[in-house]
Design a protein around this motif. Structure first.
Motif, PDB file in Angstrom:
ATOM      1  N   ALA A 126       0.841  -1.203   0.000  1.00  0.00           N
ATOM      2  CA  ALA A 126       0.000   0.000   0.000  1.00  0.00           C
ATOM      3  C   ALA A 126       0.876   1.254   0.000  1.00  0.00           C
ATOM      4  O   ALA A 126       1.936   1.290   0.633  1.00  0.00           O
ATOM      5  N   ALA A 128       0.572   5.228   0.994  1.00  0.00           N
ATOM      6  CA  ALA A 128      -0.325   6.066   1.794  1.00  0.00           C
ATOM      7  C   ALA A 128       0.257   7.448   2.039  1.00  0.00           C
ATOM      8  O   ALA A 128       1.483   7.644   2.053  1.00  0.00           O
ATOM      9  N   PRO A 209      -0.732  -3.346   3.791  1.00  0.00           N
ATOM     10  CA  PRO A 209      -2.044  -2.763   4.108  1.00  0.00           C
ATOM     11  C   PRO A 209      -2.449  -2.852   5.578  1.00  0.00           C
ATOM     12  O   PRO A 209      -3.074  -1.924   6.101  1.00  0.00           O
ATOM     13  N   VAL A 212      -1.530   0.161   7.615  1.00  0.00           N
ATOM     14  CA  VAL A 212      -2.235   1.410   7.328  1.00  0.00           C
ATOM     15  C   VAL A 212      -3.686   1.390   7.825  1.00  0.00           C
ATOM     16  O   VAL A 212      -4.241   2.430   8.190  1.00  0.00           O
ATOM     17  N   MET A 216      -6.496   4.479   8.512  1.00  0.00           N
ATOM     18  CA  MET A 216      -7.553   4.769   7.553  1.00  0.00           C
ATOM     19  C   MET A 216      -8.896   4.827   8.287  1.00  0.00           C
ATOM     20  O   MET A 216      -9.732   5.692   8.040  1.00  0.00           O
ATOM     21  N   THR A 223      -4.945   5.841   1.654  1.00  0.00           N
ATOM     22  CA  THR A 223      -4.164   4.991   0.764  1.00  0.00           C
ATOM     23  C   THR A 223      -4.498   5.382  -0.671  1.00  0.00           C
ATOM     24  O   THR A 223      -5.666   5.378  -1.070  1.00  0.00           O
ATOM     25  N   ILE A 226      -2.580   0.623  -4.537  1.00  0.00           N
ATOM     26  CA  ILE A 226      -2.212  -0.693  -4.027  1.00  0.00           C
ATOM     27  C   ILE A 226      -1.570  -1.485  -5.161  1.00  0.00           C
ATOM     28  O   ILE A 226      -2.008  -1.397  -6.310  1.00  0.00           O
ATOM     29  N   PHE A 236     -10.323  -1.490   2.066  1.00  0.00           N
ATOM     30  CA  PHE A 236      -9.455  -1.340   0.896  1.00  0.00           C
ATOM     31  C   PHE A 236     -10.184  -1.580  -0.424  1.00  0.00           C
ATOM     32  O   PHE A 236      -9.600  -1.373  -1.491  1.00  0.00           O
ATOM     33  N   VAL A 239      -9.977   1.389  -2.545  1.00  0.00           N
ATOM     34  CA  VAL A 239      -8.654   1.846  -2.990  1.00  0.00           C
ATOM     35  C   VAL A 239      -8.341   1.241  -4.356  1.00  0.00           C
ATOM     36  O   VAL A 239      -8.257   0.021  -4.492  1.00  0.00           O
TER      37      VAL A 239
END
Length: 325
Positions: A126, A128, A209, A212, A216, A223, A226, A236, A239
């Motif tokens: 990820a 970010a 991930p 993070v 988030m 993010t 990915i 996610f 994302v």
């Protein structure tokens, strides 16, 4: 053919079948699962989850133990593993580090000096930024880097040339960024990397991930991309992948299982069967989902092919970065 002759043939075939069955390899003593890190962390957690499930589901008829052999960026564990040449009672948890270390000349042995057993799952990378960052998405991120590759500081852990670094370099290279000019900041752990971003000490970070996700949820981090081939689940799912944003890059820090050099076909076939059943378990799938890992099981033969292909990709980008051996 006389009846006695037919009976002799039948008995002979039966004897051959019994001898063949006896020849199939199975463990005869404790299985060691070797981890090249101290207790705690992803590799150790993977080993202990394997141990838990193979015992709970009786996937093997032998005891198991997790043996931690930290040191040398995994070199100590690989050296220990290969002291057990041809012995199917010893396995080790491995990751992309196996390939990056060898490409950088930091590993004691080539990935061809061990026996691939299985690739278990992929931990994609990820990218970010802070929630209030002027960088709105992945395209914006790379627009900035193309204009000025050293204009943004990008943090990751825990060494140059690792999976996080390669994921960054591959994505940047694919859109024409001069990756030698990237301003990277190396931290000792994923936690330190997150802290630096929250404190405004770096402009962006590259990490797994799961690191993070809590930030988030709290609205502190966003993010922007990915490195997966498709979107992840949960939070996610919102994302976009790099490919969705016009960046032709997919890269993961996979985890897998290797054995010592010299394992024979019967030993490999045995472990192929065990890990095919393990990765099909609902408990295993739930564990992967919890950690945002993707189940991408490959048997020994396919894992060998994957290692060959990814090594070439890794060697190429590390050479461009001036980090290859």
């Amino acid at each position: 053919m006389p009846a006695i002759g037919i009976w002799a043939v039948v008995c002979g075939l039966a004897l051959l079948s019994v001898e063949h069955a006896v020849a199939v390899w199975t463990p005869e003593r404790n299985i060691e699962i070797i981890v090249g890190n101290k207790p705690g962390g992803g590799n150790d957690a993977t080993a202990r989850e394997i141990q838990r499930l193979v015992q709970m589901r009786h996937l093997i008829n032998a005891s198991t133990s997790v043996v931690n052999k930290p040191g040398g960026g995994g070199a100590v564990s690989i050296a220990y593993l290969n002291q057990q040449q041809g012995d199917g009672h010893h396995l080790a948890i491995s990751s992309t580090t196996l390939l990056t270390n060898y490409a950088r000349g930091a590993g004691p042995a080539s990935y061809t000096d061990i026996t691939p057993i299985a690739l278990l799952f992929s931990d994609y990378i990820a990218f970010a930024v802070q929630a209030h960052s002027p960088v709105k998405d992945g395209q914006d991120f790379f627009v900035h880097l193309k204009k000025n590759p050293s204009g943004m500081s990008i943090g990751f852990s825990s060494s140059v040339g690792n999976a996080n670094h390669i994921a960054l370099a591959l994505a940047a290279r694919s859109v024409g960024v001069d990756i030698r000019k990237l301003k990277t900041v190396i931290f000792g752990s994923g936690g330190e990397t997150i802290t630096a971003l929250l404190g405004g000490h770096v402009d962006a970070i590259v990490t797994v991930p799961s690191q993070v996700l809590p930030y988030m949820l709290s609205g502190k981090l966003r993010t922007i991309g990915i490195s997966a081939p498709g979107r992840l689940t949960g939070l996610f799912a919102g994302v976009p992948t790099w490919k969705e944003q016009g960046v032709n890059s997919v890269f993961s820090n996979w985890r897998g299982v290797i054995g010592p050099r010299g394992l024979n076909a019967e030993q490999i076939a045995y472990w192929d069967s065990v890990f095919a059943r393990l990765t099909a378990l609902d408990e295993w799938k739930r564990s992967l989902e919890k950690n945002l890992w993707l189940n991408e099981y490959m048997n020994s033969g396919r894992t060998r092919q994957y290692f060959d292909a990814q090594y070439q990709e890794i060697k190429s980008v590390l050479t461009e970065l001036g980090l290859a051996n």
